[in-house]
Structure formats: C-alpha cells, structure tokens
Design a protein around this motif. Sequence first.
Motif, mmCIF file in Angstrom:
data_model
loop_
_atom_site.group_PDB
_atom_site.id
_atom_site.type_symbol
_atom_site.label_atom_id
_atom_site.label_comp_id
_atom_site.label_asym_id
_atom_site.label_seq_id
_atom_site.Cartn_x
_atom_site.Cartn_y
_atom_site.Cartn_z
ATOM 1 N N GLY A 235 49.765 -8.212 -3.246
ATOM 2 C CA GLY A 235 48.535 -7.739 -2.634
ATOM 3 C C GLY A 235 48.353 -6.246 -2.865
ATOM 4 N N LEU A 236 47.111 -5.819 -2.934
ATOM 5 C CA LEU A 236 46.827 -4.407 -3.209
ATOM 6 C C LEU A 236 47.466 -3.493 -2.175
ATOM 7 N N GLN A 237 47.463 -3.935 -0.923
ATOM 8 C CA GLN A 237 48.013 -3.109 0.145
ATOM 9 C C GLN A 237 49.544 -3.059 0.104
ATOM 10 N N GLU A 238 50.170 -3.932 -0.709
ATOM 11 C CA GLU A 238 51.637 -3.977 -0.792
ATOM 12 C C GLU A 238 52.200 -3.063 -1.874
ATOM 13 N N LEU A 239 51.335 -2.498 -2.704
ATOM 14 C CA LEU A 239 51.796 -1.764 -3.889
ATOM 15 C C LEU A 239 52.713 -0.602 -3.525
ATOM 16 N N GLU A 240 52.327 0.155 -2.536
ATOM 17 C CA GLU A 240 53.137 1.320 -2.157
ATOM 18 C C GLU A 240 54.526 0.891 -1.681
ATOM 19 N N LYS A 241 54.585 -0.182 -0.904
ATOM 20 C CA LYS A 241 55.876 -0.681 -0.405
ATOM 21 C C LYS A 241 56.769 -1.125 -1.562
ATOM 22 N N TYR A 242 56.186 -1.850 -2.525
ATOM 23 C CA TYR A 242 56.971 -2.326 -3.661
ATOM 24 C C TYR A 242 57.436 -1.163 -4.531
ATOM 25 N N ALA A 243 56.601 -0.122 -4.621
ATOM 26 C CA ALA A 243 56.981 1.049 -5.420
ATOM 27 C C ALA A 243 58.189 1.753 -4.826
ATOM 28 N N GLU A 244 58.334 1.674 -3.518
ATOM 29 C CA GLU A 244 59.489 2.295 -2.856
ATOM 30 C C GLU A 244 60.754 1.463 -3.048
ATOM 31 N N GLN A 245 60.593 0.135 -3.176
ATOM 32 C CA GLN A 245 61.743 -0.762 -3.206
ATOM 33 C C GLN A 245 62.224 -1.113 -4.615
ATOM 34 N N TYR A 246 61.313 -1.046 -5.597
ATOM 35 C CA TYR A 246 61.639 -1.513 -6.941
ATOM 36 C C TYR A 246 61.280 -0.455 -7.997
ATOM 37 N N SER A 247 61.910 -0.582 -9.165
ATOM 38 C CA SER A 247 61.602 0.306 -10.291
ATOM 39 C C SER A 247 60.452 -0.316 -11.090
ATOM 40 N N ILE A 248 59.228 0.071 -10.743
ATOM 41 C CA ILE A 248 58.049 -0.514 -11.379
ATOM 42 C C ILE A 248 57.823 0.125 -12.747
ATOM 43 N N ILE A 249 57.797 -0.709 -13.770
ATOM 44 C CA ILE A 249 57.484 -0.242 -15.128
ATOM 45 C C ILE A 249 55.984 -0.006 -15.257
ATOM 46 N N SER A 250 55.207 -1.021 -14.854
ATOM 47 C CA SER A 250 53.756 -0.912 -14.994
ATOM 48 C C SER A 250 53.088 -1.857 -14.009
ATOM 49 N N ASN A 251 51.824 -1.594 -13.747
ATOM 50 C CA ASN A 251 51.045 -2.540 -12.973
ATOM 51 C C ASN A 251 49.621 -2.527 -13.487
ATOM 52 N N LYS A 252 49.002 -3.679 -13.457
ATOM 53 C CA LYS A 252 47.602 -3.768 -13.845
ATOM 54 C C LYS A 252 46.922 -4.826 -13.000
ATOM 55 N N MET A 253 45.625 -4.714 -12.860
ATOM 56 C CA MET A 253 44.886 -5.616 -12.002
ATOM 57 C C MET A 253 44.629 -6.940 -12.711
ATOM 58 N N VAL A 254 44.959 -8.033 -12.054
ATOM 59 C CA VAL A 254 44.674 -9.375 -12.546
ATOM 60 C C VAL A 254 43.999 -10.139 -11.410
ATOM 61 N N GLY A 255 42.729 -10.485 -11.592
ATOM 62 C CA GLY A 255 42.003 -11.183 -10.546
ATOM 63 C C GLY A 255 41.906 -10.385 -9.263
ATOM 64 N N GLY A 256 41.845 -9.068 -9.386
ATOM 65 C CA GLY A 256 41.701 -8.211 -8.214
ATOM 66 C C GLY A 256 43.004 -7.881 -7.510
ATOM 67 N N LYS A 257 44.148 -8.345 -8.055
ATOM 68 C CA LYS A 257 45.444 -8.064 -7.441
ATOM 69 C C LYS A 257 46.360 -7.383 -8.458
ATOM 70 N N PRO A 258 47.249 -6.491 -8.003
ATOM 71 C CA PRO A 258 48.186 -5.852 -8.937
ATOM 72 C C PRO A 258 49.207 -6.849 -9.480
ATOM 73 N N SER A 259 49.333 -6.905 -10.771
ATOM 74 C CA SER A 259 50.391 -7.655 -11.439
ATOM 75 C C SER A 259 51.429 -6.635 -11.880
ATOM 76 N N ILE A 260 52.605 -6.668 -11.265
ATOM 77 C CA ILE A 260 53.603 -5.627 -11.530
ATOM 78 C C ILE A 260 54.745 -6.169 -12.385
ATOM 79 N N HIS A 261 55.253 -5.308 -13.260
ATOM 80 C CA HIS A 261 56.484 -5.554 -13.993
ATOM 81 C C HIS A 261 57.516 -4.553 -13.481
ATOM 82 N N VAL A 262 58.698 -5.055 -13.099
ATOM 83 C CA VAL A 262 59.745 -4.165 -12.618
ATOM 84 C C VAL A 262 60.971 -4.287 -13.510
ATOM 85 N N TYR A 263 61.735 -3.203 -13.557
ATOM 86 C CA TYR A 263 62.998 -3.176 -14.302
ATOM 87 C C TYR A 263 64.134 -3.398 -13.322
ATOM 88 N N SER A 264 65.021 -4.350 -13.653
ATOM 89 C CA SER A 264 66.174 -4.596 -12.783
ATOM 90 C C SER A 264 67.291 -5.241 -13.599
#
Length: 294
Positions: A235-264
């Motif tokens: 969810g769009l409102q979750e992006l900041e929380k996920y950015a704090e918890q995970y190493s986000i490589i990139s994110n882009k909007m898909v159907g109005g929601k962030p599609s994130i790729h993380v490195y782990s």
Amino acid sequence: MSTLKITNLSKTYPNGVKALDNVSIELENGMFGLLGPNGAGKSSLMRTLATLQEADSGTATLDDIDILNQPSELRKVLGYLPQEFGVYPRITAEQLLDHLAILKGFTKSTERKEMVKYLLDKVNLYEKRKKNIKGFSGGMKQRIGIAQALIGNPKLIIVDEPTAGLDPGERNRFYNLLANVGKDVIVILSTHIVDDVRELCTKMAIMNFGEIVYQGSPDSAIDELKGKVYHKIIGLQELEKYAEQYSIISNKMVGGKPSIHVYSDTNPNNGFEQVIPNLEDVFFSKINTDNVLV
C-alpha cells in the motif's frame, strides 16, 4: 582493432560540481554501454572524449593518439552524435551530409558523392535524400545523426542519449543500425535508458556522481544478484515503513500501488516473492542510496 584507454580522468566545474572522479575504462571494438542517471557525469565524459572540454587530470588515449593533448588528431577518427543534434532544417539529407563531409576535409566532389550515397544507404534514408530534414521524424533525424558520425571511417563513435524521445518502432530500427555499426569500431553508447544497454551491449559501466560504480558485462552484473532480489506490492501508505525495514532497490507504481524490489541475502518472508533479477535491478542497486521512484 582499436583500443581506447581512459585513466584517472577527473573534472571539477567552477561551481564545485565534480563531474568526473578518477574515471578509468579500457575498451576495444564493439558496443559499450555507459549507463547512469541524469547528472551522473556521462555527458561530461563524452564531451571530454570528443575534445569539447578539457579534463583537470588523468589521461585518455585512442591507440597512439593522446586525446587530451592531440585533439585535432582525435577529431580525424571520431564520430560524434550529441544529445542535441542540431541540423539545418531547410536543406536536404543529401546536402547536409555533403556539407559536413566538406567540413571534415573531403574536398573531392566525386569522393563525397560516393560517400554520401553509401551513408544514406547504410541508414536506410537514400530514398529520402531529396527531402528537407525539417520534415523528418525523430528517428529519421537520429539516423542522419549516425550517418554524419560515420563520415571518414571513424575508429571511435560516441552517441549520447540517442533514443530519448523515439517511439518503440524507431528505437528498434536505431538499435539495429547501432548494432551493425558497432561490429567494426568502438561505439560508446551513453544513456540513462536501461533497455538501450540491455539490447545492444556486451560490456558496460554504470556511473553515479562522477564515479564508475560498476564495470563489466550485463550478464555478470545480473548473475551477482541472483537469489537476492524479492518483490512485493504494498500500500502507498506502507512505503515509508518498508523503506525502514528493508533494503529497497527500486519501486514503481503498478495499478496505483508501489511495486517494490528489495535486496536480501535471505528470504525476507512477509509476503515477498523471489524474482529473477534484471538489468534494471542492477542499475538501481548500484546507484541507490535512498528509495527511488521510477
């Protein structure tokens, strides 16, 4: 076979921006992709190699030519298609190439006529040779740009952001043309478009903030990320929380929601799915220190 060797090239502009920071690259014939975001220093490097600006320190040689100290010798074997290729709109394609051939020192009219015909054939514009360039599409103008870069059988060809603004069909035609040209000379393709490098180049470098942050083959770079890239739509409102918890490589909007790729190194679970990495993942993993919306 020609060799371009760049060693510890540096350039700082009067405003304090360090455009080139100890850049070192060695190239031979073939297509080489220089990938990086806008402002990474790609155009500064291309302009330096094209003898349009001086470096503060370092060396650059093409075979036995010292590029920084013998600019006139380099220009004899250089083809250059800048990001903004200015043309004379009210002359024909044939007239433009003839004029530029004269400027490059080809004074014999019969020699120029044969060369212009050959170049127009090569870029598939011979049938349009009598048409004013102002009526050309973006792709046709870029093909004329490549034709003028080929005047005089250059050893080094530099193309700076060549596919920006082209539609998919024009981009594919331009890819085919560049791939054909790149068989016999060194071609440096400077771009921020990942697809350009993925489609054309067997060797590449990624620039960011004036530095080379990766150099090698696209396939090797992708192999380094295998098993370490995970995907999730949030969810769009979750992006900041996920950015704090995970190493986000990139994110882009898909159907109005962030599609994130993380490195782990291990599966992060929590609904993430492992994905096969691609060159876009490589690009963002090398340049991102913060989250980037693309």
